[in-house]
Design an enzyme around this catalytic site. Structure first.
Site, PDB file in Angstrom:
ATOM      1  N   TRP A  99     -33.279 -68.348 -25.609  1.00 25.33           N
ATOM      2  CA  TRP A  99     -33.721 -68.745 -24.265  1.00 25.33           C
ATOM      3  C   TRP A  99     -34.722 -69.896 -24.360  1.00 25.33           C
ATOM      4  O   TRP A  99     -34.766 -70.781 -23.501  1.00 25.33           O
ATOM      5  CB  TRP A  99     -34.375 -67.540 -23.579  1.00 25.33           C
ATOM      6  CG  TRP A  99     -34.975 -67.849 -22.228  1.00 25.33           C
ATOM      7  CD1 TRP A  99     -34.358 -67.780 -21.016  1.00 25.33           C
ATOM      8  CD2 TRP A  99     -36.331 -68.273 -21.953  1.00 25.33           C
ATOM      9  NE1 TRP A  99     -35.227 -68.140 -20.013  1.00 25.33           N
ATOM     10  CE2 TRP A  99     -36.446 -68.439 -20.562  1.00 25.33           C
ATOM     11  CE3 TRP A  99     -37.436 -68.513 -22.745  1.00 25.33           C
ATOM     12  CZ2 TRP A  99     -37.631 -68.838 -19.948  1.00 25.33           C
ATOM     13  CZ3 TRP A  99     -38.617 -68.922 -22.140  1.00 25.33           C
ATOM     14  CH2 TRP A  99     -38.709 -69.077 -20.761  1.00 25.33           C
ATOM     15  N   HIS A 100     -35.534 -69.877 -25.430  1.00 27.64           N
ATOM     16  CA  HIS A 100     -36.578 -70.892 -25.553  1.00 27.64           C
ATOM     17  C   HIS A 100     -36.034 -72.287 -25.814  1.00 27.64           C
ATOM     18  O   HIS A 100     -36.697 -73.268 -25.482  1.00 27.64           O
ATOM     19  CB  HIS A 100     -37.564 -70.508 -26.662  1.00 27.64           C
ATOM     20  CG  HIS A 100     -38.522 -69.441 -26.231  1.00 27.64           C
ATOM     21  ND1 HIS A 100     -38.230 -68.107 -26.337  1.00 27.64           N
ATOM     22  CD2 HIS A 100     -39.749 -69.512 -25.667  1.00 27.64           C
ATOM     23  CE1 HIS A 100     -39.245 -67.412 -25.858  1.00 27.64           C
ATOM     24  NE2 HIS A 100     -40.182 -68.237 -25.446  1.00 27.64           N
ATOM     25  N   GLY A 101     -34.901 -72.376 -26.421  1.00 27.90           N
ATOM     26  CA  GLY A 101     -34.392 -73.722 -26.653  1.00 27.90           C
ATOM     27  C   GLY A 101     -33.103 -73.733 -27.443  1.00 27.90           C
ATOM     28  O   GLY A 101     -32.771 -72.774 -28.143  1.00 27.90           O
TER      29      GLY A 101
END
Lengths: 302, 478
Positions: B325-327
């Site tokens: 989700w973060h990247g």
């Protein structure tokens, strides 16, 4: 709500009062480096005849021998370069009205004038605090933001005694040390402190920087003057470690800049030992070498 | 618009004035103002991406209405899938398209059939991961009948785009935030003052702590091959502080700003670096995202029920998805994997809910055991943060290898006493205030006004005088 707003108002008023008292207490030394802005402006306004106007940051006073240019070309030379923190946008605004037909204008700025310093820095506030009439050269919102940030920083800089210190010169610069061309003439060779640099940098060109030069050039050409661009000197250590970045930077400038460029970037890469106290400031030997190359490249165009 | 910008310093008082003095008679007018302000706030970056928020809002609004009108399972599932498809579709396209394309190409190359990756020139819309999760949670909650759908389109659109938390959270649930848009907000002095304090804390964390750490972090991580092990360790410590101060600072400003408008947002950080184990850390770090994944991924997968293999699978799924989700980079996936490895033993040994209270509650100092636990947990998180910060997995591994070299025992070559001092004082204050919502929460009786104002002026002085240069918040890229 009334109590809340009253508290906010009192809080801000106390802050502003102290702030204004401190900010407008003028403690600028008489020979402060930035005071040279007045001398340089006067020089540009009063010089007679055809002239070469050098516009840029401190790479110019610390890296050009104007007398050598004058002797080689026959033009009067004014070196207007002063300080990166004022930003290229400011310089372009400052001098464009003083350019006359047949003048040669050479813009030479460090790479950071194309990136994060195009609109200057907080130090713009220090100039405007001392000389409010320069406000007329502020044309962009980003400059105003820098000025506001700078004003907020003034009280602290008094306390830290860094009010007019210049990185990396640590406050030793003086407006007394400019010659009548605008070159800095302190003993730049004996006091060299530059040790080279191995830092990686990222060069993201501000999309307004190159069009600003192009439009400036268009304007002065309409007055019958001619505009050129020259790269600033670069220390070999910095250039080598960031070769890819600098190659891309140069390509972008070559592709987008509509003014003739005096030589290539590598022409202005010098040994670290030729620098004075920063990656943009040359010592006397470096200054001479750079000026010789500069003249050679200029003569290819005029 | 950035919270730490001059634009926001002008924008906020204007919206505040209009909200309480012009539109205060009518809740719809207030919501309209908030919606307009939120779109201006977001459009300041790039107005084109407002269309994504509008589409996402429309889809979930009508999905909600549709879900409330039917009891047929098939139709309800179809509506939910529409919401998931649109929201995750946007997210997948804008955030992950190039990553998947390149990863497939690399996989084929490894299999001996090289293909060229199709790379699109896509700009990542700021905050897309946050607002898509927020709207998605609404549709899922309505589908599960945990929340009633709304017919108030203005309230719903305002809920999706509420400017304080639009671009970097906290990721709110409809159950908490949406009803606040239906009810009349009244100005509460204490709430507004506390909001102002929390905004000040957030600005301090971001501008003084995070931005100053960033100077050293950027340099050390860019030139990690040139530095000693001790400097690299300091760089990793600085990054752990930077990301905490940056992100929790944003949350503080978001929560504080919301309080000025009479809204309550959920807490997002609860002094995570004083955690005694990784499970506690994850209950205190980015709480709104952790609970989102818990409620919408982990529990539907069976949670910690079921056999051991199921527990292991669910733990890895939630941490890997959270990392992703973060990247769109494998480094984030590895970061998630490492955290799963930290967490798993605690869960399998049923120790993951051992530390749910405040550490050393009522005491000035922790005991040796607590200190050891806090130190160990912090050290483990630092090791994982290296993967989070590095640009590639190789870089992270080399960085770690260089940390654990003989030069670890030398003096660091980079860093600043000023920053170390600021950080130390900051964490001491955090420690003292760890039972509060934020570090400037005062008891008025024990802290007279003159001292409180002195503290505020002091913080403003630090913000103006000692602020770093970086402007963007790290979590905007997510």
């Amino acid at each position: 709500m009334r109590l809340f707003l009253m508290n906010i108002l009192v809080f801000i008023s106390i802050y502003m009062f102290v702030f204004v008292v401190i900010v407008f207490k003028d403690i600028t030394p008489e020979n402060h480096y930035l005071r040279a802005i007045e001398d340089k402006t006067r020089l540009v306004q009063t010089i007679k005849g055809q002239k070469i106007l050098l516009i840029g940051d401190s790479n110019l006073p610390f890296g050009i021998d104007s007398k050598l240019i004058e002797d080689s070309t026959g033009y009067n030379v004014v070196n207007t370069g002063l300080f990166a923190g004022m930003g290229l946008q400011f310089y372009l605004n400052q001098f464009k009205e003083n350019i006359k037909a047949n003048d040669l204008v050479i813009i030479s700025v460090g790479y950071n004038q194309f990136t994060d310093r195009f609109y200057g820095s907080k130090k713009l506030a220090f100039v405007l605090k001392t000389y409010p009439h320069y406000l007329k050269y502020i044309s962009d919102y980003a400059q105003i933001k820098n000025i506001l940030k700078g004003f907020l920083n003034i009280p602290l800089s008094y306390i830290k005694k860094t009010t007019f210190k210049f990185e990396p010169g640590a406050g030793k610069y003086s407006s007394d040390n400019f010659n009548h061309y605008g070159d800095y003439i302190d003993n730049l060779s004996q006091n060299s402190t530059f040790k080279g640099t191995t830092k990686s940098i990222k060069l993201e060109i501000n999309k307004k920087a190159i069009p600003a030069i192009n439009s400036f050039s268009q304007y002065i050409e309409s007055k019958g003057a001619k505009c050129y661009f020259s790269f600033s000197p670069l220390p070999k250590s910095l250039y080598q470690i960031n070769r890819t970045e600098f190659d891309m930077y140069e390509k972008q400038i070559q592709a987008q800049l509509s003014v003739p460029i005096l030589g290539e970037l590598h022409n202005y890469v010098f040994e670290d030992s030729l620098f004075y106290d920063s990656k943009l400031h040359l010592n006397n030997i470096g200054k001479n070498k750079r000026t010789v190359i500069f003249i050679k490249k200029l003569k290819e165009h005029i | 618009m950035l919270f730490n910008s001059i634009e926001f310093a002008i924008f906020l008082p204007i919206v505040f004035f209009l909200y309480w003095f012009v539109t205060n008679k009518n809740i719809k007018a207030q919501n309209s103002l908030l919606l307009t302000a939120s779109y201006v706030f977001y459009g300041w970056w790039d107005w084109r991406f407002l269309s994504l928020i509008v589409i996402s809002s429309f889809v979930d609004y009508f999905v909600g209405i549709g879900l409330s009108k039917t009891n047929k399972d098939r139709k309800r599932k179809l509506l939910l899938l529409t919401s998931i498809f649109v929201n995750l579709g946007f997210l997948g396209f804008f955030k992950y398209f190039n990553f998947f394309s390149e990863s497939f190409a690399e996989a084929f190359t490894l299999l001996g059939k090289p293909i060229n990756a199709t790379r699109l020139n896509i700009i990542l819309p700021i905050g897309i991961s946050f607002y898509t999760f927020q709207t998605l949670s609404y549709s899922i909650d309505v589908y599960k009948r945990k929340t009633a759908s709304t017919k108030d389109i203005l309230a719903f659109f305002s809920f999706v785009s509420f400017f304080p938390q639009l671009v970097a959270g906290p990721i709110e649930r409809a159950k908490n935030l949406l009803p606040q848009f239906y009810t009349k907000r009244t100005f509460e002095y204490e709430k507004a003052v506390d909001g102002m304090r929390q905004i000040l804390v957030g600005l301090f964390k971001k501008i003084v702590i995070a931005d100053n750490c960033a100077i050293y972090v950027n340099d050390i991580f860019s030139n990690y091959t040139d530095y000693s092990g001790s400097t690299l360790l300091l760089g990793a410590i600085f990054f752990s502080i930077q990301i905490y101060s940056d992100f929790s600072g944003y949350s503080d400003i978001a929560i504080g700003t919301s309080r000025l408008f009479g809204f309550n947002l959920m807490r997002n950080f609860a002094f995570p670096y004083f955690s005694r184990d990784i499970a506690e850390f994850w209950r205190r770090w980015h709480i709104s995202l952790s609970t989102w994944f818990r409620d919408y991924v982990y529990i539907p997968l069976g949670g910690s029920k079921g056999d051991t293999w199921m527990k292991i699978r669910n733990t890895f799924v939630i941490f890997l998805v959270s990392g992703f989700w973060h990247g769109a980079n494998w480094t984030f996936v590895v970061w998630g994997f490492i955290n799963a490895c930290y967490f798993l033993p605690l869960m399998l040994l049923k120790q993951n809910r051992k530390n749910t209270d405040i550490v050393a509650a009522g005491k000035l100092l922790p005991n040796v055991k607590e200190l050891f636990q806090i130190g160990t947990t912090y050290f483990l998180t630092i090791l994982a943060w290296i993967f989070f910060r590095a640009e590639t997995i190789n870089q992270a591994i080399n960085y770690l290898r260089n940390v654990f070299s003989m030069s670890l025992f030398s003096m660091p070559e980079n860093g600043s006493i000023k920053v170390i001092l600021l950080v130390t004082v900051f964490f001491l204050i955090e420690w003292i205030q760890r039972d509060k919502q934020h570090i400037l929460q005062f008891d008025k009786l024990t802290c007279p006004k003159i001292i409180r104002w002195g503290i505020y002026y002091g913080i403003i002085f630090l913000i103006i005088g000692f602020g770093g240069n970086q402007e963007e918040f790290i979590y905007f890229q997510f």
